[in-house]
Motif scaffolding. Structure first.
Motif, PDB file in Angstrom:
ATOM      1  N   PRO A  80       0.866  -1.217  -0.160  1.00 43.11           N
ATOM      2  CA  PRO A  80       0.247   0.259  -0.086  1.00 43.11           C
ATOM      3  C   PRO A  80       0.736   1.202  -0.175  1.00 43.11           C
ATOM      4  N   LYS A  81       0.001   2.265  -0.402  1.00 47.02           N
ATOM      5  CA  LYS A  81       1.237   3.719  -0.592  1.00 47.02           C
ATOM      6  C   LYS A  81       1.601   4.110   0.522  1.00 47.02           C
ATOM      7  N   ALA A  82       2.035   4.662   0.941  1.00 46.57           N
ATOM      8  CA  ALA A  82       2.910   4.523   2.344  1.00 46.57           C
ATOM      9  C   ALA A  82       1.697   6.037   3.073  1.00 46.57           C
ATOM     10  N   VAL A  83       1.448   5.954   4.284  1.00 45.67           N
ATOM     11  CA  VAL A  83       0.858   7.221   4.382  1.00 45.67           C
ATOM     12  C   VAL A  83       2.077   7.596   6.256  1.00 45.67           C
ATOM     13  N   ASP A  84       1.304   8.831   6.264  1.00 47.81           N
ATOM     14  CA  ASP A  84       2.042   9.680   7.763  1.00 47.81           C
ATOM     15  C   ASP A  84       2.324   7.902   9.463  1.00 47.81           C
ATOM     16  N   GLY A  85       3.620   8.074   9.354  1.00 47.09           N
ATOM     17  CA  GLY A  85       3.703   7.070  10.358  1.00 47.09           C
ATOM     18  C   GLY A  85       3.467   7.537  12.073  1.00 47.09           C
ATOM     19  N   ASP A  86       3.585   9.086  12.068  1.00 45.34           N
ATOM     20  CA  ASP A  86       3.131   9.533  12.929  1.00 45.34           C
ATOM     21  C   ASP A  86       1.654   8.999  13.615  1.00 45.34           C
ATOM     22  N   LEU A  87       1.099   9.611  12.450  1.00 45.24           N
ATOM     23  CA  LEU A  87      -0.518   9.454  13.071  1.00 45.24           C
ATOM     24  C   LEU A  87      -0.989   7.650  13.357  1.00 45.24           C
ATOM     25  N   MET A  88      -0.327   6.908  12.572  1.00 43.98           N
ATOM     26  CA  MET A  88       0.023   5.430  12.332  1.00 43.98           C
ATOM     27  C   MET A  88       0.424   4.906  13.770  1.00 43.98           C
ATOM     28  N   ALA A 159      -3.723  -3.259  11.512  1.00 46.76           N
ATOM     29  CA  ALA A 159      -3.873  -4.564  10.107  1.00 46.76           C
ATOM     30  C   ALA A 159      -2.648  -3.651   9.133  1.00 46.76           C
ATOM     31  N   ASP A 160      -3.094  -2.236   9.210  1.00 43.11           N
ATOM     32  CA  ASP A 160      -2.750  -1.365   8.280  1.00 43.11           C
ATOM     33  C   ASP A 160      -1.059  -1.102   7.728  1.00 43.11           C
ATOM     34  N   PHE A 161      -0.269  -1.652   9.169  1.00 45.61           N
ATOM     35  CA  PHE A 161       1.581  -1.050   8.666  1.00 45.61           C
ATOM     36  C   PHE A 161       2.524  -1.385   7.919  1.00 45.61           C
ATOM     37  N   HIS A 162       1.831  -2.100   6.583  1.00 37.91           N
ATOM     38  CA  HIS A 162       2.342  -1.993   5.852  1.00 37.91           C
ATOM     39  C   HIS A 162       2.466  -0.795   5.098  1.00 37.91           C
ATOM     40  N   SER A 163       1.297   0.265   5.179  1.00 42.27           N
ATOM     41  CA  SER A 163       1.036   1.301   5.054  1.00 42.27           C
ATOM     42  C   SER A 163       2.195   2.666   5.718  1.00 42.27           C
ATOM     43  N   HIS A 164       2.439   2.543   6.891  1.00 44.32           N
ATOM     44  CA  HIS A 164       3.657   2.794   7.830  1.00 44.32           C
ATOM     45  C   HIS A 164       5.101   3.926   7.099  1.00 44.32           C
ATOM     46  N   VAL A 169      10.084   3.094   4.253  1.00 43.33           N
ATOM     47  CA  VAL A 169      11.978   4.061   4.595  1.00 43.33           C
ATOM     48  C   VAL A 169      13.035   3.197   4.424  1.00 43.33           C
ATOM     49  N   ARG A 170      12.668   1.954   5.787  1.00 41.57           N
ATOM     50  CA  ARG A 170      13.729   0.956   6.662  1.00 41.57           C
ATOM     51  C   ARG A 170      13.307   0.233   5.517  1.00 41.57           C
ATOM     52  N   TYR A 171      12.450  -0.637   5.282  1.00 40.14           N
ATOM     53  CA  TYR A 171      12.994  -1.680   3.439  1.00 40.14           C
ATOM     54  C   TYR A 171      13.244  -0.999   2.767  1.00 40.14           C
ATOM     55  N   GLU A 172      13.503   0.298   2.158  1.00 45.94           N
ATOM     56  CA  GLU A 172      13.897   0.269   1.163  1.00 45.94           C
ATOM     57  C   GLU A 172      15.264   0.143   1.556  1.00 45.94           C
ATOM     58  N   ALA A 173      15.923   0.750   2.311  1.00 43.94           N
ATOM     59  CA  ALA A 173      16.929   0.767   2.559  1.00 43.94           C
ATOM     60  C   ALA A 173      17.529  -0.748   3.076  1.00 43.94           C
ATOM     61  N   PHE A 174      16.640  -1.695   3.324  1.00 43.11           N
ATOM     62  CA  PHE A 174      17.356  -3.466   3.701  1.00 43.11           C
ATOM     63  C   PHE A 174      17.271  -3.371   2.560  1.00 43.11           C
ATOM     64  N   ILE A 175      16.894  -3.325   1.163  1.00 44.98           N
ATOM     65  CA  ILE A 175      16.436  -4.209  -0.131  1.00 44.98           C
ATOM     66  C   ILE A 175      17.797  -3.128  -0.544  1.00 44.98           C
ATOM     67  N   THR A 176      17.930  -2.145  -0.457  1.00 41.67           N
ATOM     68  CA  THR A 176      18.778  -1.688  -1.599  1.00 41.67           C
ATOM     69  C   THR A 176      20.434  -2.595  -0.306  1.00 41.67           C
ATOM     70  N   LYS A 177      20.575  -2.290   0.723  1.00 37.33           N
ATOM     71  CA  LYS A 177      21.869  -2.879   1.588  1.00 37.33           C
ATOM     72  C   LYS A 177      22.229  -4.247   0.529  1.00 37.33           C
ATOM     73  N   ILE A 178      21.080  -5.156   1.026  1.00 41.22           N
ATOM     74  CA  ILE A 178      20.910  -6.317  -0.228  1.00 41.22           C
ATOM     75  C   ILE A 178      22.010  -5.992  -1.151  1.00 41.22           C
ATOM     76  N   TYR A 179      21.380  -5.547  -2.433  1.00 41.83           N
ATOM     77  CA  TYR A 179      21.557  -4.982  -3.608  1.00 41.83           C
ATOM     78  C   TYR A 179      22.998  -4.778  -3.332  1.00 41.83           C
ATOM     79  N   ASP A 180      23.560  -3.841  -2.714  1.00 41.26           N
ATOM     80  CA  ASP A 180      25.020  -3.253  -2.561  1.00 41.26           C
ATOM     81  C   ASP A 180      25.832  -4.859  -2.129  1.00 41.26           C
ATOM     82  N   ILE A 181      25.310  -5.291  -1.451  1.00 47.99           N
ATOM     83  CA  ILE A 181      26.049  -5.984  -0.847  1.00 47.99           C
ATOM     84  C   ILE A 181      26.373  -7.378  -1.552  1.00 47.99           C
TER      85      ILE A 181
END
Length: 265
Positions: A80-88, A159-164, A169-181
């Motif tokens: 899902p599209k990212a929404v304001d994490g503070d509100l969640m 339930a919609d934590f995937h929108s957080h 941000v952290r999952y994209e950084a994680f994917i990037t790190k896996i690719y770089d390594i």
């Protein structure tokens, strides 16, 4: 130059894997994977599989960046599209606070007592300190039938934590790190083979691909082969496809069972 057997290649790659990774960096990666409910074995397999794909596709640094961009794009398309994490966080925290004062009294049965203790721990941590697999666990919370109505509002808030936004941000950084390594290990593996004077199967494919640019080689193939047949074409790698395209310029190529051999007698 010697050609590596499959097991020899695996041993050299494993050595490069262990030598390249800085231990502090590696443990940080494992800790981050734990946040996403990924264990060390799954992370190592992901890196190895990605590196294997990079080798079979002969990815350059710019190719790697294109592939990474596509991977992140696919992540954004699926989730899902990212929404304001503070509100969640605020919404989940409010649900946890409401649960604490809901008056629920657990029984001694495990399907009532254990969920109560687990939710009590989540309340003590607070929403901002929960990791993503805990959000996922809360979202799917199941307890005794009579108690479920007390947990449902909390589950709905998680339930919609995937929108957080922070999850994104952290999952994209994680994917990037896996690719770089994976890319850096691939490069280390290539350099190690050169230093040892050995080749693997992908190296042989790449060298054959380069040979096909030589007019003398193309002429020789054209003289000797009228038809080239390719089985299991659906498993073709980009390097192999490039080879087939060049071969098709000097001989007829068919794939799988397109034609019977007698058609060419």
């Amino acid at each position: 130059q010697n050609v590596l057997g499959e097991e020899e290649g695996k041993l050299i790659f494993e050595a490069c894997f262990n030598q390249y990774l800085d231990q502090d960096e590696y443990f940080k990666l494992i800790d981050e994977g734990e946040v996403f409910d990924l264990n060390e074995g799954q992370i190592r397999d992901a890196i190895k599989n990605l590196s294997s794909e990079m080798r079979s596709q002969n990815l350059s640094l710019s190719d790697k960046e294109i592939s990474l961009k596509k991977a992140i794009g696919l992540f954004k398309e699926i989730f899902p599209k990212a929404v304001d994490g503070d509100l969640m966080d605020q919404r989940l925290q409010q649900a946890l606070d409401d649960w604490k004062v809901c008056g629920l009294k657990p029984t001694e049965k495990n399907n009532s007592k254990e969920p109560f203790e687990e939710m009590t721990d989540y309340c003590r941590y607070g929403a901002k300190k929960l990791i993503w697999k805990e959000w996922l666990n809360i979202a799917g919370f199941k307890t005794a039938v009579g108690d479920q109505k007390f947990y449902d509002p909390v589950a709905a808030a998680a339930a919609d934590f995937h929108s957080h936004s922070t999850f994104h941000v952290r999952y994209e950084a994680f994917i990037t790190k896996i690719y770089d390594i994976a890319f850096n290990i691939t490069q280390a593996y290539q350099e190690k083979k050169i230093s040892l004077g050995v080749l693997d199967f992908v190296d042989m494919e790449l060298r054959f691909l380069k040979l096909l640019d030589r007019p003398s080689v193309r002429s020789r193939i054209k003289e000797q082969f009228k038809l080239i047949m390719v089985d299991e074409f659906q498993d073709t790698s980009p390097i192999q496809l490039a080879i087939f395209i060049k071969l098709s310029q000097v001989a007829d190529i068919v794939t799988g069972k397109q034609v019977e051999y007698r058609d060419w007698e």
